[in-house]
Enzyme design. Structure first.
Site, PDB file in Angstrom:
ATOM      1  N   CYS A   1       0.809  -1.418   0.015  1.00  0.00           N
ATOM      2  CA  CYS A   1       0.145  -0.024  -0.081  1.00  0.00           C
ATOM      3  C   CYS A   1       0.836   1.182   0.109  1.00  0.00           C
ATOM      4  O   CYS A   1       0.729   2.196  -0.830  1.00  0.00           O
ATOM      5  CB  CYS A   1      -0.805   0.094   1.321  1.00  0.00           C
ATOM      6  SG  CYS A   1      -2.148  -1.279   0.800  1.00  0.00           S
TER       7      CYS A   1
HETATM    8  P1  NAD Z   1      -4.506  -9.067  -3.654  1.00  0.00           P
HETATM    9  O1  NAD Z   1      -3.475  -8.711  -4.841  1.00  0.00           O
HETATM   10  O2  NAD Z   1      -4.001  -9.559  -2.335  1.00  0.00           O
HETATM   11  O3  NAD Z   1      -5.549  -9.433  -4.210  1.00  0.00           O
HETATM   12  C1  NAD Z   1      -6.243  -9.251  -5.425  1.00  0.00           C
HETATM   13  C2  NAD Z   1      -7.393 -10.325  -5.673  1.00  0.00           C
HETATM   14  O4  NAD Z   1      -7.679  -9.849  -7.145  1.00  0.00           O
HETATM   15  C3  NAD Z   1      -6.399 -11.580  -6.214  1.00  0.00           C
HETATM   16  O5  NAD Z   1      -7.015 -12.685  -5.748  1.00  0.00           O
HETATM   17  C4  NAD Z   1      -6.735 -11.817  -7.755  1.00  0.00           C
HETATM   18  O6  NAD Z   1      -6.599 -12.958  -8.312  1.00  0.00           O
HETATM   19  C5  NAD Z   1      -7.939 -10.977  -7.768  1.00  0.00           C
HETATM   20  N1  NAD Z   1      -8.077 -10.483  -9.287  1.00  0.00           N
HETATM   21  C6  NAD Z   1      -7.369  -9.812 -10.194  1.00  0.00           C
HETATM   22  N2  NAD Z   1      -7.839  -9.239 -11.425  1.00  0.00           N
HETATM   23  C7  NAD Z   1      -9.218  -9.739 -11.130  1.00  0.00           C
HETATM   24  C8  NAD Z   1     -10.385  -9.707 -11.905  1.00  0.00           C
HETATM   25  N3  NAD Z   1     -10.114  -9.113 -13.183  1.00  0.00           N
HETATM   26  N4  NAD Z   1     -11.336 -10.177 -11.543  1.00  0.00           N
HETATM   27  C9  NAD Z   1     -11.452 -10.716 -10.540  1.00  0.00           C
HETATM   28  N5  NAD Z   1     -10.435 -11.038  -9.567  1.00  0.00           N
HETATM   29  C10 NAD Z   1      -9.259 -10.297  -9.927  1.00  0.00           C
HETATM   30  O7  NAD Z   1      -4.718  -7.477  -3.257  1.00  0.00           O
HETATM   31  P2  NAD Z   1      -5.009  -6.841  -1.922  1.00  0.00           P
HETATM   32  O8  NAD Z   1      -3.944  -6.379  -1.304  1.00  0.00           O
HETATM   33  O9  NAD Z   1      -6.282  -7.371  -1.302  1.00  0.00           O
HETATM   34  O10 NAD Z   1      -5.603  -5.161  -2.473  1.00  0.00           O
HETATM   35  C11 NAD Z   1      -6.771  -4.906  -3.361  1.00  0.00           C
HETATM   36  C12 NAD Z   1      -7.050  -3.577  -3.106  1.00  0.00           C
HETATM   37  O11 NAD Z   1      -7.116  -2.986  -1.875  1.00  0.00           O
HETATM   38  C13 NAD Z   1      -5.895  -2.754  -3.643  1.00  0.00           C
HETATM   39  O12 NAD Z   1      -6.461  -1.466  -4.422  1.00  0.00           O
HETATM   40  C14 NAD Z   1      -5.163  -2.258  -2.467  1.00  0.00           C
HETATM   41  O13 NAD Z   1      -4.575  -0.928  -2.811  1.00  0.00           O
HETATM   42  C15 NAD Z   1      -6.071  -2.031  -1.534  1.00  0.00           C
HETATM   43  N6  NAD Z   1      -6.081  -2.002  -0.063  1.00  0.00           N
HETATM   44  C16 NAD Z   1      -5.182  -3.090   0.248  1.00  0.00           C
HETATM   45  C17 NAD Z   1      -4.807  -3.175   1.690  1.00  0.00           C
HETATM   46  C18 NAD Z   1      -3.797  -4.237   2.236  1.00  0.00           C
HETATM   47  O14 NAD Z   1      -3.374  -4.038   3.207  1.00  0.00           O
HETATM   48  N7  NAD Z   1      -3.500  -5.284   1.323  1.00  0.00           N
HETATM   49  C19 NAD Z   1      -5.334  -2.039   2.614  1.00  0.00           C
HETATM   50  C20 NAD Z   1      -6.182  -1.094   1.984  1.00  0.00           C
HETATM   51  C21 NAD Z   1      -6.625  -1.198   0.875  1.00  0.00           C
END
Ligand code: NAD
Length: 456
Positions: free
Chosen positions: A278
């Site tokens: 992040c």
């Molecule tokens: P991640 O990489 O852990 O997970 C993303 C998921 O989306 C994966 O399982 C992937 O297979 C899936 N995916 C990708 N393209 C896809 C599609 N077209 N259709 C369906 N599924 C699809 O990501 P994350 O860490 O959970 O982050 C997700 C969002 O949340 C990001 O924008 C991130 O900035 C935000 N965020 C993350 C956190 C954190 O601590 N990880 C905290 C707050 C916000």
């Protein structure tokens, strides 16, 4: 309420499991069939405290996972987009958000009833209205504000404490451009005790970036001060920051005399830099967005610059002890970007290890949960150890990168070795007096007249 969540990663799965725990019927959608299968078996594809228990209780009861978009959309009232938004070159990569929006829109074409789409992914201001909206309308043939609700509900959870953060949030930002969408979100979160802020989509998106940018700024500020302490000599950044934290702006004394220090002070400590999925990417995306909006973010550019070079402090502390690192046995402790997660994205350990290898060091590596990632990233170039004691047994230097709780036992463990190694504390986790050859970021030692290190 029936909820579908697109993207089953740290955010999507935690959101799904927690909403199911609160009584919603949840369908998690992902393009990764392995991930879908694991969730349906009740297994968590990510390491997150409390998540396995939530999955055990809710999978096949109120939570399922699928790769079938159509049924997921038809059977639910609201869909969250929680896919990744990585930084790509100079800006945010919206490929996953765009393809998810297209797939949701196409599925909505077949649906007669009202459906809301909520962007939970972190996206730069304007993305929900200017990117997601036209894609949804084109793909569905429907109109946002009339047939479809469109909102932004950024997520503030922290990996490692994600379940607890989601169930007990400090705030819930409800973004929407019409009352129907905002009311739906308010309804969904009615069982959550937290201040709820009703704002438009752009404001919701900006709140998320401003929050992360503030935390990153605190860290780079503390690191810059720490680096100056090192250069000054005779000053320890730990003492300096303890003095800073006592400011009445950062701590308060209650009527019974107890002092409460604001949690933000944990970001005001010198260390080897911030990582994770992040802070680096969100600040990078905001800087790129600022540039495109003709409003250069000079402060945040510096925040990133300080962070990018901060891992070098670790290497320069090693250089004080070894004229060359060729053949030197060095144990690196911690690959995860923070404790209690297996997420290694942008971890400062990665450039440290790469540089050590480039300089010919023989590296052993320990991380309590990220050993799979360690092997994937470095293959046979480093010796990945499952046990802490094996990683440090023959080390001439030990470098601590991640504040894992079990590293508290290091002083006792290192004292048992035949020759105590040089210890470089990249997080100022261990008290400096507990180790014979201690070096820490922000610890400015003065050379004694004899050339020996003078203790502070
Ligand atoms: P991640 O990489 O852990 O997970 C993303 C998921 O989306 C994966 O399982 C992937 O297979 C899936 N995916 C990708 N393209 C896809 C599609 N077209 N259709 C369906 N599924 C699809 O990501 P994350 O860490 O959970 O982050 C997700 C969002 O949340 C990001 O924008 C991130 O900035 C935000 N965020 C993350 C956190 C954190 O601590 N990880 C905290 C707050 C916000």
């Amino acid at each position: 309420m029936r909820v579908s969540i697109v993207g089953t990663g740290y955010v999507g799965l935690v959101t799904g499991a927690c909403l199911a725990e609160k009584g919603c019927r949840v369908v998690c959608v992902d393009i990764d069939p392995e991930r879908v299968a694991r969730v349906n078996r009740g297994e968590s594809p990510v390491h997150e405290d409390g998540l396995p228990e939530l999955l055990r209780r809710n999978v096949d009861v109120r939570l399922t996972a699928t790769a079938d978009w159509q049924s997921a959309i038809m059977e639910t009232d609201v869909t969250f987009i929680a896919v990744g938004t990585p930084l790509c070159g100079d800006g945010i990569d919206l490929t996953a958000v765009e393809s998810a929006s297209t797939a949701i829109g196409e599925a909505l074409r077949e649906k007669d009833s009202y459906h809301a789409v909520i962007v939970k992914s972190t996206v730069v201001p304007g993305t929900t209205d200017s990117v997601v909206r036209p894609i949804l309308e084109r793909a569905s043939g429907k109109k946002v504000g009339r047939d479809i609700g469109l909102g932004a509900n950024p997520e503030f959870l922290t990996e490692g404490t994600a379940v607890d953060d989601f169930l007990h949030p400090d705030r819930i930002v409800l973004g929407g451009n019409d009352d129907r969408t905002l009311d739906l979100l308010e309804d969904l979160y009615q069982n959550f005790e937290a201040p709820k802020l009703r704002v438009n989509n752009r404001t919701a998106e900006m709140i998320k970036y401003a929050s992360n940018a503030l935390l990153a700024t605190m860290i780079s500020f503390a690191n810059e001060i720490g680096n100056l302490c090192s250069a000054t000599g005779g000053v320890d950044a730990v003492d300096v920051m303890r003095g800073v934290h006592l400011s009445r702006y950062l701590s308060a004394v209650s009527p019974n005399g107890n002092r409460f220090v604001a949690p933000i002070t944990s970001f005001l400590e010198a260390g080897c830099g911030f990582g994770g999925s992040c802070l680096p990417k969100d600040v990078g995306a905001l800087v790129a967005y600022g540039r495109s909006a003709n409003e250069p973010m000079r402060l945040l550019e510096s925040v990133l610059q300080v962070n990018k070079s901060q891992h070098r402090q670790v290497l320069s502390l090693l250089d004080r002890h070894f004229p060359s690192l060729t053949g030197v046995r060095i144990a690196v402790l911690g690959l995860a970007f923070k404790p209690d997660t297996d997420d290694v994205r942008e971890s400062p350990a990665i450039p440290v290890i790469r540089e050590l290898l480039a300089r010919g060091a023989r590296v052993s590596l320990h991380d309590p949960v990220a050993s799979g990632e360690s092997r994937r990233l470095f293959g046979g170039d480093v010796q990945v150890c499952d046990e802490l004691k094996d990683a440090v047994r023959h080390a001439e230097a030990v470098v601590l990168i991640t504040r894992w709780k079990e590293y508290e036992e290091l002083p006792a463990l290192l004292a048992e070795l035949k020759r105590e190694p040089v210890f470089v504390d990249g997080r100022r986790m261990i008290e400096k007096h507990k180790l014979a050859h201690y070096e820490g970021i922000g610890l400015g030692t003065l050379p004694a007249p004899s050339g020996q290190k003078a203790s502070l």
